[in-house]
Design a protein around this motif. Structure first.
Motif, PDB file in Angstrom:
ATOM      1  N   ALA A  90      28.274  63.035  11.037  1.00  0.00           N
ATOM      2  CA  ALA A  90      28.085  64.220  10.206  1.00  0.00           C
ATOM      3  C   ALA A  90      29.345  64.437   9.384  1.00  0.00           C
ATOM      4  CB  ALA A  90      27.810  65.451  11.070  1.00  0.00           C
ATOM      5  N   PRO A  91      29.240  64.536   8.062  1.00  0.00           N
ATOM      6  CA  PRO A  91      30.420  64.828   7.250  1.00  0.00           C
ATOM      7  C   PRO A  91      30.833  66.285   7.441  1.00  0.00           C
ATOM      8  CG  PRO A  91      28.463  64.791   5.873  1.00  0.00           C
ATOM      9  CD  PRO A  91      28.027  64.376   7.243  1.00  0.00           C
ATOM     10  N   PHE A  92      32.130  66.522   7.487  1.00  0.00           N
ATOM     11  CA  PHE A  92      32.651  67.884   7.581  1.00  0.00           C
ATOM     12  C   PHE A  92      33.988  67.925   6.870  1.00  0.00           C
ATOM     13  CE2 PHE A  92      34.789  71.522   9.519  1.00  0.00           C
ATOM     14  CZ  PHE A  92      33.793  72.484   9.457  1.00  0.00           C
ATOM     15  N   ARG A  93      34.023  68.581   5.720  1.00  0.00           N
ATOM     16  CA  ARG A  93      35.211  68.598   4.874  1.00  0.00           C
ATOM     17  C   ARG A  93      35.666  67.169   4.594  1.00  0.00           C
ATOM     18  NH1 ARG A  93      37.294  73.795   4.206  1.00  0.00           N
ATOM     19  NH2 ARG A  93      39.394  73.036   3.862  1.00  0.00           N
ATOM     20  N   SER A  94      36.877  66.793   4.961  1.00  0.00           N
ATOM     21  CA  SER A  94      37.345  65.430   4.699  1.00  0.00           C
ATOM     22  C   SER A  94      37.055  64.494   5.865  1.00  0.00           C
ATOM     23  CB  SER A  94      38.855  65.439   4.430  1.00  0.00           C
ATOM     24  OG  SER A  94      39.561  65.888   5.578  1.00  0.00           O
ATOM     25  N   LEU A  95      36.370  65.003   6.899  1.00  0.00           N
ATOM     26  CA  LEU A  95      36.167  64.241   8.121  1.00  0.00           C
ATOM     27  C   LEU A  95      34.763  63.665   8.203  1.00  0.00           C
ATOM     28  CD1 LEU A  95      37.734  66.877  10.533  1.00  0.00           C
ATOM     29  CD2 LEU A  95      38.881  64.829   9.656  1.00  0.00           C
ATOM     30  N   GLU A  96      34.603  62.650   9.032  1.00  0.00           N
ATOM     31  CA  GLU A  96      33.298  62.137   9.422  1.00  0.00           C
ATOM     32  C   GLU A  96      33.248  62.159  10.941  1.00  0.00           C
ATOM     33  OE1 GLU A  96      30.699  58.825   7.413  1.00  0.00           O
ATOM     34  OE2 GLU A  96      31.950  57.874   8.962  1.00  0.00           O
ATOM     35  N   LEU A  97      32.419  63.050  11.475  1.00  0.00           N
ATOM     36  CA  LEU A  97      32.394  63.292  12.909  1.00  0.00           C
ATOM     37  C   LEU A  97      31.205  62.608  13.558  1.00  0.00           C
ATOM     38  CD1 LEU A  97      33.185  67.116  12.806  1.00  0.00           C
ATOM     39  CD2 LEU A  97      34.799  65.238  13.186  1.00  0.00           C
ATOM     40  N   ALA A  98      31.430  62.044  14.738  1.00  0.00           N
ATOM     41  CA  ALA A  98      30.343  61.447  15.509  1.00  0.00           C
ATOM     42  C   ALA A  98      29.551  62.567  16.180  1.00  0.00           C
ATOM     43  CB  ALA A  98      30.903  60.491  16.547  1.00  0.00           C
ATOM     44  N   VAL A  99      28.229  62.506  16.058  1.00  0.00           N
ATOM     45  CA  VAL A  99      27.360  63.508  16.666  1.00  0.00           C
ATOM     46  C   VAL A  99      26.118  62.828  17.225  1.00  0.00           C
ATOM     47  CG1 VAL A  99      28.129  65.413  15.190  1.00  0.00           C
ATOM     48  CG2 VAL A  99      26.193  63.984  14.468  1.00  0.00           C
ATOM     49  N   GLY A 100      25.395  63.565  18.060  1.00  0.00           N
ATOM     50  CA  GLY A 100      24.163  63.053  18.634  1.00  0.00           C
ATOM     51  C   GLY A 100      23.610  64.069  19.607  1.00  0.00           C
ATOM     52  N   PRO A 101      22.621  63.699  20.394  1.00  0.00           N
ATOM     53  CA  PRO A 101      22.037  64.638  21.362  1.00  0.00           C
ATOM     54  C   PRO A 101      23.095  65.245  22.273  1.00  0.00           C
ATOM     55  CG  PRO A 101      20.700  62.649  21.204  1.00  0.00           C
ATOM     56  CD  PRO A 101      21.958  62.379  20.416  1.00  0.00           C
ATOM     57  N   GLY A 102      22.995  66.569  22.446  1.00  0.00           N
ATOM     58  CA  GLY A 102      23.908  67.261  23.336  1.00  0.00           C
ATOM     59  C   GLY A 102      25.009  68.026  22.651  1.00  0.00           C
ATOM     60  N   VAL A 103      25.164  67.840  21.334  1.00  0.00           N
ATOM     61  CA  VAL A 103      26.211  68.567  20.626  1.00  0.00           C
ATOM     62  C   VAL A 103      25.623  69.181  19.358  1.00  0.00           C
ATOM     63  CG1 VAL A 103      27.045  66.632  19.199  1.00  0.00           C
ATOM     64  CG2 VAL A 103      28.620  68.472  19.843  1.00  0.00           C
ATOM     65  N   PHE A 104      26.089  70.371  19.020  1.00  0.00           N
ATOM     66  CA  PHE A 104      25.653  71.057  17.809  1.00  0.00           C
ATOM     67  C   PHE A 104      26.130  70.286  16.580  1.00  0.00           C
ATOM     68  CE2 PHE A 104      26.167  74.313  14.497  1.00  0.00           C
ATOM     69  CZ  PHE A 104      24.936  74.943  14.557  1.00  0.00           C
ATOM     70  N   VAL A 105      25.222  70.045  15.657  1.00  0.00           N
ATOM     71  CA  VAL A 105      25.572  69.313  14.437  1.00  0.00           C
ATOM     72  C   VAL A 105      26.272  70.270  13.471  1.00  0.00           C
ATOM     73  CG1 VAL A 105      24.677  68.076  12.439  1.00  0.00           C
ATOM     74  CG2 VAL A 105      23.663  67.695  14.686  1.00  0.00           C
ATOM     75  N   PRO A 106      27.503  69.984  13.054  1.00  0.00           N
ATOM     76  CA  PRO A 106      28.203  70.888  12.129  1.00  0.00           C
ATOM     77  C   PRO A 106      27.477  70.984  10.797  1.00  0.00           C
ATOM     78  CG  PRO A 106      29.406  68.830  12.383  1.00  0.00           C
ATOM     79  CD  PRO A 106      28.319  68.807  13.403  1.00  0.00           C
ATOM     80  N   ARG A 107      27.407  72.197  10.262  1.00  0.00           N
ATOM     81  CA  ARG A 107      26.692  72.468   9.024  1.00  0.00           C
ATOM     82  C   ARG A 107      27.685  72.682   7.879  1.00  0.00           C
ATOM     83  NH1 ARG A 107      23.429  72.041  13.223  1.00  0.00           N
ATOM     84  NH2 ARG A 107      21.297  72.810  12.968  1.00  0.00           N
ATOM     85  N   PRO A 108      27.233  72.472   6.648  1.00  0.00           N
ATOM     86  CA  PRO A 108      28.122  72.697   5.488  1.00  0.00           C
ATOM     87  C   PRO A 108      28.677  74.112   5.425  1.00  0.00           C
ATOM     88  CG  PRO A 108      26.195  71.444   4.820  1.00  0.00           C
ATOM     89  CD  PRO A 108      25.945  71.878   6.242  1.00  0.00           C
ATOM     90  N   GLU A 109      27.879  75.115   5.857  1.00  0.00           N
ATOM     91  CA  GLU A 109      28.363  76.491   5.764  1.00  0.00           C
ATOM     92  C   GLU A 109      29.565  76.747   6.667  1.00  0.00           C
ATOM     93  OE1 GLU A 109      24.297  76.653   7.970  1.00  0.00           O
ATOM     94  OE2 GLU A 109      25.208  75.554   6.293  1.00  0.00           O
TER      95      GLU A 109
END
Length: 296
Positions: A90-109
């Motif tokens: 999941a992109p977040f600002r300048s980062l690319e974060l690993a996500v998947g089942p069990g964690v909240f996916v970061p949103r643009p807001e």
């Protein structure tokens, strides 16, 4: 006379696959169907969205292996499994974060919530200001603060085992040496920092227990512990206000993300607890998104 064999079919054009995928997504009710189609094709081609757009303009054909990999992912996205679960990031600002089942996916807001925390942290007249992210989930806000304010010391707490696995992975992935991660409930996290923190930030669960999120990506795939915050959605906010008063030094700032209808109630909670100058800020869609206050 020997039988003439037909030549094997040519691989599909990238442009055709993007168009067909976007059409299926739109029929399934996927928001931003064209964007998701391009991003999913980019994932199987191991390129960027811009790379897919360029390939479509050039008339490139899809390699068979990529087309084969794409088909089941399209089916899963049509079932409204989050795109980020399919790509793993999941992109977040300048980062690319690993996500998947069990964690909240970061949103643009949430990026603007991080910006409020970063701005407050940068304004501190200290060579090594301290910030805390409570209920950090994927680590989005904490890692944004740590990487964009590198002279700060950032502490992040998460108490979900499933989410903590992703948090640890992202901290290692980003390599933020100025970030300390702890497996701890936000109510009791970091007692050693009491009275020393310049910024307390959080994206807590704030959906009322009897509310049903509209989007299947949220309702079916985000962990309930990251969504639901009690009868009015503000149980975690009340704890954050108390914990923030314990952690923050005089003049320290608290930044809390919330739903668009909760700003007034959160300002009342913070003000009643003794915080000053409580103010609610809008996101880029002009919805109330975060409330900030200052410790007296």
């Amino acid at each position: 006379m020997p039988e003439t064999l037909s030549p094997p079919p040519s691989p599909a054009l990238v442009s055709d696959l993007v168009r067909d995928t976007a059409r299926r997504f739109a029929a399934a009710g996927v928001p931003d169907a064209q964007v998701d189609a391009e991003l999913l094709v980019a994932h199987v081609l191991e390129t960027s969205r811009g790379g897919v757009q360029a390939a479509a303009v050039r008339g490139d054909r899809m390699p068979d292996t990529a087309a084969t990999a794409l088909a089941p992912l399209v089916d899963r996205r049509c079932q409204r499994e989050p795109l980020q679960h399919l790509t793993g990031v999941a992109p977040f600002r300048s980062l690319e974060l690993a996500v998947g089942p069990g964690v909240f996916v970061p949103r643009p807001e949430t990026e603007m919530v991080a910006q409020l925390a970063i701005d407050a942290l940068r304004a501190v007249a200290s060579d090594s200001p301290i910030a805390v992210d409570l209920g950090t989930g994927s680590g989005a806000i904490a890692l944004a603060m740590a990487t964009e304010v590198p002279h700060a010391r950032v502490f992040a707490a998460e108490n979900s085992v499933d989410a903590f696995i992703w948090t640890k992975h992202n901290v290692a992935r980003v390599g933020a040496d100025n970030l300390t991660l702890a497996f701890a409930d936000l109510a009791v996290a970091f007692p050693e920092l009491d009275g020393t923190v310049s910024v307390v930030a959080s994206n807590p669960p704030y959906v009322p227990d009897d509310a049903i999120p509209r989007d299947p990506e949220v309702r079916l795939y985000d962990p309930p512990a990251a969504l639901y915050g009690g009868p009015d959605g503000l149980d975690a906010v009340r704890r954050l206000s108390e914990v923030g008063l314990r952690l923050a030094h005089p003049g320290g700032t608290i930044v809390i993300e919330h739903g668009e209808w909760q700003g007034a109630a959160i300002r009342e909670i913070l003000t009643a607890d003794g915080w000053r100058s409580a103010a609610t800020h809008q996101d880029l869609t002009l919805r109330d998104r975060a409330t900030v206050a200052v410790r007296p």
